[in-house]
Design an enzyme around this catalytic site. Structure first.
Site, PDB file in Angstrom:
ATOM      1  N   HIS A  92     -10.664  -5.732  -2.233  1.00  0.00           N
ATOM      2  CA  HIS A  92     -11.667  -5.609  -1.173  1.00  0.00           C
ATOM      3  C   HIS A  92     -12.832  -4.819  -1.750  1.00  0.00           C
ATOM      4  CE1 HIS A  92      -9.145  -7.300   1.942  1.00  0.00           C
ATOM      5  NE2 HIS A  92      -8.159  -6.503   1.547  1.00  0.00           N
ATOM      6  N   GLU A 134      -6.408 -10.460  -1.845  1.00  0.00           N
ATOM      7  CA  GLU A 134      -7.137 -10.356  -0.575  1.00  0.00           C
ATOM      8  C   GLU A 134      -8.639 -10.227  -0.815  1.00  0.00           C
ATOM      9  OE1 GLU A 134      -5.458  -7.296   1.905  1.00  0.00           O
ATOM     10  OE2 GLU A 134      -3.418  -7.748   1.265  1.00  0.00           O
ATOM     11  N   ASP A 141     -12.475 -10.075  -0.975  1.00  0.00           N
ATOM     12  CA  ASP A 141     -13.747 -10.233  -0.288  1.00  0.00           C
ATOM     13  C   ASP A 141     -14.721  -9.223  -0.884  1.00  0.00           C
ATOM     14  OD1 ASP A 141     -12.926  -7.853   1.067  1.00  0.00           O
ATOM     15  OD2 ASP A 141     -12.213  -9.012   2.784  1.00  0.00           O
ATOM     16  N   GLU A 187       0.803  -1.225   0.000  1.00  0.00           N
ATOM     17  CA  GLU A 187       0.000   0.000   0.000  1.00  0.00           C
ATOM     18  C   GLU A 187       0.842   1.285   0.000  1.00  0.00           C
ATOM     19  OE1 GLU A 187      -2.746  -0.468   3.227  1.00  0.00           O
ATOM     20  OE2 GLU A 187      -3.678  -2.235   2.338  1.00  0.00           O
ATOM     21  N   ASN A 223       1.849  -4.497  -3.514  1.00  0.00           N
ATOM     22  CA  ASN A 223       0.469  -4.891  -3.232  1.00  0.00           C
ATOM     23  C   ASN A 223      -0.313  -3.663  -2.794  1.00  0.00           C
ATOM     24  OD1 ASN A 223      -1.423  -7.186  -2.787  1.00  0.00           O
ATOM     25  ND2 ASN A 223      -1.330  -6.575  -0.633  1.00  0.00           N
TER      26      ASN A 223
END
Length: 484
Positions: free
Chosen positions: A236, A264, A266, A159, A200
């Site tokens: 996300h 990651e 979701d 990030e 990432n």
């Protein structure tokens, strides 16, 4: 990210079927794969999850993880605040637990992460600027060396960007400028030349200012000969908001010669999750998997967590949840079937088995013979799963669903050979007729051979005692079942 993962401030800008699975090295054909990992392997990819050391004592969670996933990302155990809480004092024990578990269960490991502004011990931010580079290089070297040969890839820098594409002004950027990223990658590569090295970030899944900044950085690093190997797209999402240009965006990074991965995943839903929201989530999951499959250098997809009970979402976004493929009982949701279908797999038996509980996915309950009755004509219901004989069904070679209670075996039956919506689903002595024959389908539905209608929980109820009936198939979660 962490579990609860990355900082709430960082994310404010964005606004479990346990199938039997072969563990042999030879991949099954995708058409016969009944698990995410087997279907992904058949496509030359992986399907992963995140685990924390606290998850290692949860047998239900691990049963799903072992069956479905073949890549593990440690949720918190490799982050700086765990691995080097004070300067030069290292603690690799928690990370070692995850690596050991993965190794013992045929899973590879994505290392997460080496440099990040969050979960960073205060001593790092308190260092004089002229000591930050040395501390960063020492940390990376120590951790990557410790796990050399045991970690498939590293999120080296996590990030690095703000939403507008500017660099996050953390301790590393403030001390070294944007050059800290190249230095971190080179340092990690020197410690383990065989590990794939990633940058990432979140909200870079579609083409926007942030993903443009990541693209320009990647291009610049490669031009300098920096050993960047891949880009991680955290993914996300909010239900219904998967970017339509995700595939094209990943492809432009792949065109630079980089691997790309969904790291990651979701897809959060405002609670309580409606059937429509769960179906939209299924569409979202299917589209993300399809986007990955359409990019030859997309190496795999990882979900952040195994199921809804261990998801970070409710703790960070109050009122939101239901963000994974497995519900509060670690039973598969429509999103699981959509992901598996996108991979070319098939959920044989609706949940892998031929004998077991018939789980109502939408309610998180089981198809139940009331009070263990053997009275012919009794309408079936759903009830909290108990593992008792009155909830144990066998799908046999005659396509019957049988139930044996007190030595009496009966069949699941469409009352009076009914073929209209609302027909009661009952038990009746087995007679070999078509109204006692059932198909358990790869999309999670159970359909009557005679009627073509779906086994349905009346009114999409989630209450104990809600009755089972036949209804026109509509894709609702009250028509999703798993047998295991």
């Amino acid at each position: 990210m962490h579990s609860p993962r990355t900082s709430i401030l960082a994310l404010a800008a964005t606004g479990a079927l346990i199938a039997a699975v072969a563990t042999g090295a030879a991949p099954a054909a995708a058409a016969s794969a009944t698990t995410l990992k087997a279907a992904a392997t058949a496509d030359g990819r992986y399907f992963g999850t995140a685990l924390t050391d606290g998850n290692l004592g949860d047998s239900t969670l691990l049963g799903v993880a072992d069956a479905q996933f073949d890549m593990v990302t440690p949720g918190n155990e490799m982050k700086w605040d765990t691995t080097e809480p004070s300067n030069g004092s290292y603690n690799f024990g928690p990370g070692d637990q995850i690596v050991s578990y993965a190794s013992g269960h045929g899973m590879r490991v994505r290392g997460h992460n080496l440099v990040w502004q969050n979960q960073l011990p205060s001593w790092v931010s308190s260092l004089p600027s002229n000591q930050v580079q040395g501390a960063m290089e020492a940390h990376i070297t120590a951790e990557v060396t410790h796990y050399k040969g045991e970690v498939y890839s590293w999120d080296v820098v996590n990030e690095p960007f703000n939403g507008d594409g500017s660099f996050v002004a953390d301790a590393f950027y403030n001390a070294m400028g944007s050059g800290y990223i190249a230095d971190a990658l080179r340092t990690a590569h020197a410690a383990d030349p065989n590990a794939k090295l990633y940058l990432n970030d979140y909200n870079i899944e579609g083409e926007n200012a942030k993903s443009d900044a990541m693209y320009n950085l990647a291009q610049s690093l490669l031009a300098q000969g920096v050993p960047l190997g891949g880009i991680g797209f955290e993914s996300h999402f909010i239900v219904g908001q998967v970017p339509s240009d995700m595939q094209a965006n990943m492809q432009r990074f792949a065109n630079l010669g980089l691997d790309v991965a969904v790291t990651e995943l979701d897809d959060r839903i405002q609670l309580p999750a409606s059937s429509a929201a769960l179906q939209q989530q299924a569409t979202d999951y299917g589209n993300v998997v399809k986007d990955c499959l359409a990019v030859s250098r997309c190496v795999g997809v990882s979900q952040w967590g195994v199921g809804d009970p261990d998801s970070w979402i409710p703790g960070t976004f109050p009122g939101w949840g239901a963000a994974t493929m497995f519900d509060q009982n670690y039973q598969p949701k429509p999103s699981f079937y959509a992901a598996l279908a996108a991979l070319g797999g098939s959920s044989s038996g609706g949940g892998g088995g031929t004998t077991g509980a018939l789980h109502a996915v939408g309610a998180g309950k089981c198809l139940d013979d009331p009070n263990s009755t053997t009275t012919a004509g009794t309408q079936m219901q759903i009830w909290d799963c108990s593992g008792q004989p009155n909830q144990t069904w066998t799908h046999n070679s005659s396509n019957e669903l049988t139930l044996t209670v007190g030595g009496t075996t009966d069949c699941l039956d469409a009352n009076a050979q009914g073929t209209s919506p609302g027909t009661k689903v009952i038990i009746w002595p087995c007679n070999g007729q078509a109204n006692q024959q059932w198909n358990i389908n790869s999309n999670g539905t159970v359909t009557g051979v005679q009627s073509g209608l779906c086994l349905d929980v009346t009114g999409a109820s989630t209450a104990d005692g809600a009755l089972a009936e036949l209804w026109t198939c509509n894709g609702g979660s009250n028509q999703q079942w798993t047998l295991n």
